[in-house]
Design an enzyme around this catalytic site. Structure first.
Site, mmCIF file in Angstrom:
data_model
loop_
_atom_site.group_PDB
_atom_site.id
_atom_site.type_symbol
_atom_site.label_atom_id
_atom_site.label_comp_id
_atom_site.label_asym_id
_atom_site.label_seq_id
_atom_site.Cartn_x
_atom_site.Cartn_y
_atom_site.Cartn_z
ATOM 1 N N ASP A 1 0.851 -1.186 0.000
ATOM 2 C CA ASP A 1 0.000 0.000 0.000
ATOM 3 C C ASP A 1 0.892 1.242 0.000
ATOM 4 O O ASP A 1 1.705 1.419 0.906
ATOM 5 C CB ASP A 1 -0.887 -0.053 1.261
ATOM 6 N N ASP B 1 -4.059 3.812 2.852
ATOM 7 C CA ASP B 1 -5.491 3.521 3.043
ATOM 8 C C ASP B 1 -5.740 2.068 3.428
ATOM 9 O O ASP B 1 -6.889 1.631 3.524
ATOM 10 C CB ASP B 1 -6.318 3.914 1.809
ATOM 11 N N ASP C 1 -1.851 -1.191 -3.780
ATOM 12 C CA ASP C 1 -2.168 -0.413 -4.981
ATOM 13 C C ASP C 1 -1.034 -0.506 -6.006
ATOM 14 O O ASP C 1 0.020 -1.109 -5.740
ATOM 15 C CB ASP C 1 -2.474 1.048 -4.599
ATOM 16 N N ASP D 1 -5.754 -10.172 -15.924
ATOM 17 C CA ASP D 1 -6.876 -11.055 -15.594
ATOM 18 C C ASP D 1 -8.107 -10.545 -16.361
ATOM 19 O O ASP D 1 -8.434 -9.358 -16.290
ATOM 20 C CB ASP D 1 -7.137 -10.969 -14.074
ATOM 21 N N ASP E 1 -10.721 -15.753 -16.621
ATOM 22 C CA ASP E 1 -11.327 -16.195 -15.367
ATOM 23 C C ASP E 1 -12.560 -17.072 -15.622
ATOM 24 O O ASP E 1 -13.419 -16.720 -16.440
ATOM 25 C CB ASP E 1 -11.745 -14.938 -14.592
ATOM 26 N N GLU F 1 -8.632 -20.354 -16.782
ATOM 27 C CA GLU F 1 -8.867 -20.986 -15.487
ATOM 28 C C GLU F 1 -9.866 -22.102 -15.732
ATOM 29 O O GLU F 1 -10.984 -21.860 -16.169
ATOM 30 C CB GLU F 1 -9.452 -19.984 -14.487
ATOM 31 N N HIS G 1 -4.961 -17.155 -5.170
ATOM 32 C CA HIS G 1 -5.792 -16.340 -4.282
ATOM 33 C C HIS G 1 -7.088 -17.031 -3.858
ATOM 34 O O HIS G 1 -7.880 -16.432 -3.142
ATOM 35 C CB HIS G 1 -6.117 -15.032 -5.006
ATOM 36 N N ASP G 2 -7.337 -18.226 -4.339
ATOM 37 C CA ASP G 2 -8.588 -18.912 -4.025
ATOM 38 C C ASP G 2 -8.394 -20.081 -3.072
ATOM 39 O O ASP G 2 -9.347 -20.832 -2.819
ATOM 40 C CB ASP G 2 -9.226 -19.463 -5.318
HETATM 41 C C1 GLC Z 1 -12.399 -17.242 -10.326
HETATM 42 C C2 GLC Z 1 -11.471 -16.411 -9.466
HETATM 43 C C3 GLC Z 1 -12.135 -16.191 -8.125
HETATM 44 C C4 GLC Z 1 -13.437 -15.456 -8.345
HETATM 45 C C5 GLC Z 1 -14.335 -16.225 -9.312
HETATM 46 C C6 GLC Z 1 -15.455 -15.362 -9.797
HETATM 47 O O1 GLC Z 1 -12.540 -18.526 -9.855
HETATM 48 O O2 GLC Z 1 -10.207 -17.037 -9.354
HETATM 49 O O3 GLC Z 1 -11.311 -15.464 -7.252
HETATM 50 O O4 GLC Z 1 -14.091 -15.303 -7.129
HETATM 51 O O5 GLC Z 1 -13.632 -16.619 -10.485
HETATM 52 O O6 GLC Z 1 -14.965 -14.363 -10.671
#
Ligand code: GLC
Length: 583
Positions: free
Chosen positions: A54, A58, A62, A131, A233, A287, A354-355
């Protein structure tokens, strides 16, 4: 072969050393390797922008924060950076709900910041992956605002609407809905709209050519700016059976087949390839890879002119249980996928994003005695397998799960709404919270640990998600100082991958398949190669020499100071990882 639905979704739904890039490796072309490509030889570093750095206090990471850390990124030795979505968004799902595909999220900065970031990466020889979230938009996107407004609005057909006079549409599951319902009734036009994800993420109707043209125009906008790749995605879901029939008994076992991979998918990808991808030097990864090897091949084989790469979830699904996983299963999944793609097609290799939870907490051992060794071992795995490696920010340090205890601590919509749903279904909430503590997406989203100061040097304000307390020990500043740190090991391993093309293109052969502690394999190309030995356990492990090919005893890399080789065995220390040159 069946694959499970996105692994992180299982829980809430209950369903189911001197490493500058300038020293980069010789290119495959120089060696005349068939099918060589820069995106195969790359190492991708995934940054969750909200949590990296950051710059303005905030509490939210960023773009200027990332710009401040460009030298750090360069010194990792990675060659590509993928950022999770940075577009304008109301943040129902942290940027995966986009309200303007040509604008930067205010919290993240401005388009000028983006241009500076891209230029900064490029000047360091690092490519940029954007993305692209186009299975759905935000309900605050102008298209949806229009679409909702009346049944005869020109944007009506940008989304899936079901007029109420036809009765209630057949059930579809929503991943982030507190009731698990994917059809949301909208009284404004007396109709239901479809949302596979949150209510604020209506699914776009790809069957409409205008929607597809909008997406290609957006992709061209970013390609013209100079981005080098796209990550699509949730892409396997864009083509659906739009008659929305009743789902047959047992559909849960083949969710992807009933929810996506529809008849239009390949046509859309070929069209995208023609319209956008073939016009630029970009690569695309999706993905999801469908439900089978055949599906995955149908997406990524070079002669299909669709995608370059996909990622499947089977590897990450291993280890989703609180009871742990067996190495046999892990080896078998990776070996099967490798052999199915040995001759044709290309995949990604990763153990976190991140999931999902942090790599070391899930596949390694995050107890203090073993955390560093097992993190290094897992990074050795990722960076020595065939497929393009994806390394998630913080995993180069061995960052661990934060492990929240109470639902109030979670920020993620999947956790919060999953909790509501579980509660309304009368589930065992103690068990639910136990699983969430291990599997929650927030585990992988805590702020980057730069130093031992109050908020780990991430922000001067209050971080949007708490910093893990172990930042006092696990942080970049401390690891920079220590030659044996996870960070310095990662740099060495990245360098090794780039300077030995057999680690990218070489054949993979599994050894000691039944061994419950050691994952052993070779990577070989044109008479050159290495033996990879990875001890996946907290106990010493002996690998019998008579089952191993001949090797030189001086390791290419080793996460311990020495290696014990006797007349009949190599004895590996807990979580020891070593690459030995083949004779
Ligand atoms: C993908 C992303 C995930 C998101 C989902 C909906 O699986 O990796 O983080 O919540 O799509 O966009």
């Amino acid at each position: 072969m069946k694959m499970r639905i996105l692994n992180w979704l299982l829980l809430p739904i209950g369903l189911m050393a001197g490493c500058q890039n300038q020293e980069a490796a010789p290119t495959g072309a120089a060696k005349g390797i068939p099918g060589q490509a820069w995106w195969k030889e790359g190492i991708i570093y995934q940054i969750y922008p909200r949590s990296f750095k950051d710059s303005d206090g905030d509490g939210v990471g960023d773009l200027r924060g990332i710009i401040e850390k460009l030298d750090y990124i360069e010194r990792l030795g990675v060659t590509m950076v993928w950022l999770n979505p940075i577009y304008a968004s109301p943040n129902a799902d942290n940027g995966y709900d986009i309200s303007d595909y040509r604008a930067i999220m205010q919290e993240f900065g401005s388009m000028e910041d983006f241009d500076e970031l891209l230029a900064g990466l490029h000047s360091r020889g690092i490519r940029f992956v954007m993305d692209v979230v186009v299975n759905h938009s935000s309900d605050e996107h102008e298209w949806f605002v229009q679409s909702r407004s009346s049944r005869d609005n020109p944007y009506r057909d940008y989304y899936h609407w079901w007029p109420a006079e036809k009765g209630k549409p057949n059930y579809r599951y929503s991943l982030f809905d507190p009731k698990g319902e994917a059809w949301k009734y909208d009284s404004l036009t007396d109709a239901y709209y479809l949302h596979y994800f949150a209510q604020k993420q209506p699914d776009l109707k790809w069957e409409n050519p205008k929607v597809r043209q909008e997406v290609y125009d957006i992709m061209k906008f970013w390609a013209e700016k100079g981005v080098d790749g796209f990550r699509l995605d949730a892409f396997q879901y864009v083509s659906k059976d739009t008659t929305f029939p009743k789902l047959p008994e047992g559909y849960e076992k083949e969710v992807i087949k009933y929810y996506g991979m529809g008849p239009g998918l390949h046509g859309y990808l070929k069209e995208m390839n023609r319209e956008v991808l073939s016009q630029y030097d970009v690569f695309v990864v999706s993905e999801g890879a469908g439900s089978s090897f055949e599906d995955a091949h149908s997406l990524v084989d070079a002669d299909r002119n669709e995608l370059q790469m996909a990622y499947h979830f089977e590897g990450m699904d291993v280890g989703n249980s609180l009871d742990g996983y067996t190495l046999a299963e892990f080896k078998s999944v990776y070996s099967r996928w490798d052999s199915a793609f040995a001759k044709k097609g290309w995949l990604s290799i990763f153990l976190a994003n991140h999931d999902v939870p942090r790599m070391v907490s899930k596949f390694g051992d995050d107890r203090p005695a073993y955390r560093a060794a097992s993190s290094k071992m897992l990074n050795t795995f990722i960076l020595s397998m065939r497929g393009t490696p994806y390394c998630y920010y913080g995993d180069e340090l061995g960052m661990t799960n934060i492990g929240f205890d109470s639902i109030q601590q979670y920020q993620d919509i999947a956790a919060r709404n999953g909790y509501q749903k579980a509660l309304s279904e009368g589930r065992d909430m103690e068990q639910f919270l136990k699983e969430l503590k291990f599997l929650s997406r927030d585990n992988g989203r805590t702020p980057m640990q730069w130093d031992s100061s109050r908020h780990a040097g991430f922000t001067t304000g209050t971080p949007w998600l708490p910093v893990n307390e172990n930042h006092a020990q696990i942080n970049v500043a401390a690891q920079e100082e220590s030659p044996n740190s996870c960070l310095n090991y990662f740099r060495q391993m990245a360098q090794l991958r780039k300077s030995h093309l057999f680690l990218t293109y070489g054949d993979y052969q599994l050894l000691l398949p039944a061994d419950e502690q050691v994952y052993a394999y070779t990577r070989t190309l044109e008479g050159e190669g290495a033996l990879v030995l990875l001890n996946f356990s907290a106990a010493e492990a002996a690998a019998p020499l008579d089952k191993l090919p001949g090797f030189e005893e001086r390791p290419l890399i080793n996460n311990y100071p020495g290696l014990q080789v006797d007349a009949s065995f190599i004895t590996l220390k807990p979580y020891q990882a070593v690459l030995l040159p083949l004779k």
